[in-house]
Write a protein that holds these residues in place. Structure first.
Motif, PDB file in Angstrom:
ATOM      1  N   GLN A  91       7.095 -13.516   1.633  1.00 29.27           N
ATOM      2  CA  GLN A  91       8.294 -13.149   2.392  1.00 29.27           C
ATOM      3  C   GLN A  91       8.438 -11.635   2.486  1.00 29.27           C
ATOM      4  O   GLN A  91       8.810 -11.103   3.533  1.00 29.27           O
ATOM      5  CB  GLN A  91       9.542 -13.769   1.761  1.00 29.27           C
ATOM      6  N   ARG A  92       8.114 -10.959   1.406  1.00 27.08           N
ATOM      7  CA  ARG A  92       8.172  -9.491   1.411  1.00 27.08           C
ATOM      8  C   ARG A  92       7.209  -8.923   2.444  1.00 27.08           C
ATOM      9  O   ARG A  92       7.539  -8.002   3.182  1.00 27.08           O
ATOM     10  CB  ARG A  92       7.834  -8.990   0.014  1.00 27.08           C
ATOM     11  N   ARG A  93       6.008  -9.494   2.517  1.00 27.47           N
ATOM     12  CA  ARG A  93       5.018  -9.015   3.478  1.00 27.47           C
ATOM     13  C   ARG A  93       5.400  -9.381   4.907  1.00 27.47           C
ATOM     14  O   ARG A  93       5.233  -8.581   5.831  1.00 27.47           O
ATOM     15  CB  ARG A  93       3.638  -9.591   3.141  1.00 27.47           C
ATOM     16  N   ILE A  94       5.927 -10.577   5.104  1.00 23.56           N
ATOM     17  CA  ILE A  94       6.356 -10.995   6.443  1.00 23.56           C
ATOM     18  C   ILE A  94       7.442 -10.064   6.967  1.00 23.56           C
ATOM     19  O   ILE A  94       7.415  -9.644   8.126  1.00 23.56           O
ATOM     20  CB  ILE A  94       6.835 -12.462   6.423  1.00 23.56           C
ATOM     21  N   LEU A  95       8.383  -9.708   6.117  1.00 22.80           N
ATOM     22  CA  LEU A  95       9.442  -8.782   6.531  1.00 22.80           C
ATOM     23  C   LEU A  95       8.896  -7.398   6.826  1.00 22.80           C
ATOM     24  O   LEU A  95       9.326  -6.737   7.772  1.00 22.80           O
ATOM     25  CB  LEU A  95      10.531  -8.714   5.459  1.00 22.80           C
ATOM     26  N   ALA A  96       7.930  -6.933   6.036  1.00 21.58           N
ATOM     27  CA  ALA A  96       7.314  -5.631   6.285  1.00 21.58           C
ATOM     28  C   ALA A  96       6.574  -5.630   7.622  1.00 21.58           C
ATOM     29  O   ALA A  96       6.596  -4.635   8.347  1.00 21.58           O
ATOM     30  CB  ALA A  96       6.358  -5.272   5.150  1.00 21.58           C
ATOM     31  N   LEU A  97       5.932  -6.734   7.951  1.00 22.95           N
ATOM     32  CA  LEU A  97       5.214  -6.832   9.222  1.00 22.95           C
ATOM     33  C   LEU A  97       6.176  -6.894  10.402  1.00 22.95           C
ATOM     34  O   LEU A  97       5.843  -6.455  11.499  1.00 22.95           O
ATOM     35  CB  LEU A  97       4.300  -8.052   9.222  1.00 22.95           C
ATOM     36  N   ALA A  98       7.350  -7.447  10.196  1.00 22.65           N
ATOM     37  CA  ALA A  98       8.313  -7.602  11.285  1.00 22.65           C
ATOM     38  C   ALA A  98       9.079  -6.310  11.572  1.00 22.65           C
ATOM     39  O   ALA A  98       9.607  -6.140  12.662  1.00 22.65           O
ATOM     40  CB  ALA A  98       9.295  -8.720  10.952  1.00 22.65           C
ATOM     41  N   ARG A  99       9.136  -5.423  10.602  1.00 25.16           N
ATOM     42  CA  ARG A  99       9.936  -4.212  10.759  1.00 25.16           C
ATOM     43  C   ARG A  99       9.357  -3.206  11.735  1.00 25.16           C
ATOM     44  O   ARG A  99      10.099  -2.517  12.417  1.00 25.16           O
ATOM     45  CB  ARG A  99      10.110  -3.525   9.403  1.00 25.16           C
ATOM     46  N   THR A 100       8.055  -3.069  11.770  1.00 25.58           N
ATOM     47  CA  THR A 100       7.441  -2.012  12.569  1.00 25.58           C
ATOM     48  C   THR A 100       6.190  -2.529  13.269  1.00 25.58           C
ATOM     49  O   THR A 100       5.583  -3.502  12.834  1.00 25.58           O
ATOM     50  CB  THR A 100       7.089  -0.805  11.673  1.00 25.58           C
ATOM     51  N   ALA A 101       5.820  -1.855  14.349  1.00 19.91           N
ATOM     52  CA  ALA A 101       4.626  -2.249  15.098  1.00 19.91           C
ATOM     53  C   ALA A 101       3.350  -1.895  14.335  1.00 19.91           C
ATOM     54  O   ALA A 101       2.328  -2.536  14.502  1.00 19.91           O
ATOM     55  CB  ALA A 101       4.612  -1.573  16.466  1.00 19.91           C
ATOM     56  N   ARG A 102       3.401  -0.871  13.508  1.00 20.92           N
ATOM     57  CA  ARG A 102       2.242  -0.456  12.711  1.00 20.92           C
ATOM     58  C   ARG A 102       2.619  -0.478  11.236  1.00 20.92           C
ATOM     59  O   ARG A 102       2.956   0.555  10.664  1.00 20.92           O
ATOM     60  CB  ARG A 102       1.773   0.934  13.108  1.00 20.92           C
ATOM     61  N   PRO A 103       2.588  -1.641  10.620  1.00 22.77           N
ATOM     62  CA  PRO A 103       2.972  -1.720   9.208  1.00 22.77           C
ATOM     63  C   PRO A 103       1.946  -1.053   8.301  1.00 22.77           C
ATOM     64  O   PRO A 103       0.772  -0.918   8.660  1.00 22.77           O
ATOM     65  CB  PRO A 103       3.031  -3.222   8.935  1.00 22.77           C
ATOM     66  N   ALA A 104       2.416  -0.643   7.141  1.00 28.21           N
ATOM     67  CA  ALA A 104       1.517  -0.055   6.144  1.00 28.21           C
ATOM     68  C   ALA A 104       0.587  -1.145   5.622  1.00 28.21           C
ATOM     69  O   ALA A 104       0.944  -2.319   5.595  1.00 28.21           O
ATOM     70  CB  ALA A 104       2.339   0.536   5.004  1.00 28.21           C
ATOM     71  N   PRO A 105      -0.603  -0.762   5.187  1.00 27.64           N
ATOM     72  CA  PRO A 105      -1.514  -1.764   4.616  1.00 27.64           C
ATOM     73  C   PRO A 105      -0.901  -2.393   3.363  1.00 27.64           C
ATOM     74  O   PRO A 105      -0.097  -1.777   2.672  1.00 27.64           O
ATOM     75  CB  PRO A 105      -2.761  -0.960   4.254  1.00 27.64           C
ATOM     76  N   LEU A 106      -1.309  -3.610   3.100  1.00 26.76           N
ATOM     77  CA  LEU A 106      -0.834  -4.316   1.918  1.00 26.76           C
ATOM     78  C   LEU A 106      -1.367  -3.602   0.679  1.00 26.76           C
ATOM     79  O   LEU A 106      -2.578  -3.413   0.552  1.00 26.76           O
ATOM     80  CB  LEU A 106      -1.324  -5.761   1.947  1.00 26.76           C
ATOM     81  N   PRO A 107      -0.477  -3.187  -0.229  1.00 18.51           N
ATOM     82  CA  PRO A 107      -0.960  -2.520  -1.441  1.00 18.51           C
ATOM     83  C   PRO A 107      -1.857  -3.450  -2.258  1.00 18.51           C
ATOM     84  O   PRO A 107      -1.669  -4.667  -2.280  1.00 18.51           O
ATOM     85  CB  PRO A 107       0.331  -2.203  -2.209  1.00 18.51           C
ATOM     86  N   ALA A 108      -2.830  -2.864  -2.921  1.00 23.22           N
ATOM     87  CA  ALA A 108      -3.807  -3.646  -3.697  1.00 23.22           C
ATOM     88  C   ALA A 108      -3.112  -4.475  -4.774  1.00 23.22           C
ATOM     89  O   ALA A 108      -3.523  -5.608  -5.051  1.00 23.22           O
ATOM     90  CB  ALA A 108      -4.832  -2.714  -4.320  1.00 23.22           C
ATOM     91  N   ARG A 109      -2.081  -3.952  -5.352  1.00 23.56           N
ATOM     92  CA  ARG A 109      -1.354  -4.675  -6.402  1.00 23.56           C
ATOM     93  C   ARG A 109      -0.726  -5.967  -5.865  1.00 23.56           C
ATOM     94  O   ARG A 109      -0.804  -7.019  -6.496  1.00 23.56           O
ATOM     95  CB  ARG A 109      -0.288  -3.749  -6.975  1.00 23.56           C
ATOM     96  N   GLN A 110      -0.104  -5.877  -4.683  1.00 16.13           N
ATOM     97  CA  GLN A 110       0.499  -7.067  -4.071  1.00 16.13           C
ATOM     98  C   GLN A 110      -0.562  -8.048  -3.601  1.00 16.13           C
ATOM     99  O   GLN A 110      -0.386  -9.269  -3.719  1.00 16.13           O
ATOM    100  CB  GLN A 110       1.393  -6.667  -2.901  1.00 16.13           C
ATOM    101  N   ALA A 111      -1.656  -7.534  -3.070  1.00 13.88           N
ATOM    102  CA  ALA A 111      -2.737  -8.412  -2.621  1.00 13.88           C
ATOM    103  C   ALA A 111      -3.331  -9.162  -3.804  1.00 13.88           C
ATOM    104  O   ALA A 111      -3.593 -10.371  -3.721  1.00 13.88           O
ATOM    105  CB  ALA A 111      -3.818  -7.602  -1.907  1.00 13.88           C
ATOM    106  N   THR A 112      -3.521  -8.473  -4.915  1.00 14.52           N
ATOM    107  CA  THR A 112      -4.054  -9.115  -6.114  1.00 14.52           C
ATOM    108  C   THR A 112      -3.092 -10.162  -6.643  1.00 14.52           C
ATOM    109  O   THR A 112      -3.500 -11.266  -7.010  1.00 14.52           O
ATOM    110  CB  THR A 112      -4.340  -8.057  -7.196  1.00 14.52           C
ATOM    111  N   ALA A 113      -1.807  -9.826  -6.669  1.00  9.97           N
ATOM    112  CA  ALA A 113      -0.802 -10.778  -7.148  1.00  9.97           C
ATOM    113  C   ALA A 113      -0.752 -12.022  -6.265  1.00  9.97           C
ATOM    114  O   ALA A 113      -0.676 -13.148  -6.773  1.00  9.97           O
ATOM    115  CB  ALA A 113       0.567 -10.110  -7.211  1.00  9.97           C
TER     116      ALA A 113
END
Length: 130
Positions: A91-113
């Protein structure tokens, strides 16, 4: 006409995605539409969350079917906790993707989790079903 295209009815360069002048067969010039990839990624996160939900529900059903043992109840609780953790990360990532046209890359810590939650959920659900 070259040998490979003889009799196929294809023009030279057809199927390469870009014709003369750098335009693609869809009529756009240059790169791709940057708005489509975040949408596809958002949909992929939703599909993965749905698959995790199905795995968690089936694991709970298998654990509580018949005479539940204390071990199956603990495994069921762990499975549910992993599902909630993955749901929050997604949900955190979905919201980050919805906020902007060019979202920041997924941090390695979140991807690992997220990967660890998904794998642990699958292993836990498989252990409960088998």
């Amino acid at each position: 006409m070259s040998r490979g295209e003889a009799g196929t009815g294809r023009e030279p360069g057809a199927g390469s995605g870009a014709g003369a002048g750098g335009t693609s067969r869809h009529g756009t010039t240059g790169g791709r539409d940057p708005g489509l990839q975040p949408e596809r990624t958002r949909l992929a996160w939703r599909r993965t969350t749905l698959a995790g939900t199905v795995a968690a529900v089936l694991a709970v059903r298998a654990a509580l079917h018949g005479e539940p043992s204390p071990a199956s109840i603990v495994a069921c609780a762990v499975c549910c906790a992993l599902w909630v953790a993955f749901l929050l990360l997604a949900q955190r990532r979905i919201l980050a993707l919805a906020r902007t046209a060019r979202p920041a890359p997924l941090p390695a810590r979140q991807a690992t989790a997220a990967a660890l939650c998904a794998v642990a959920l699958a292993v836990c659900a498989a252990a409960l079903v088998v």
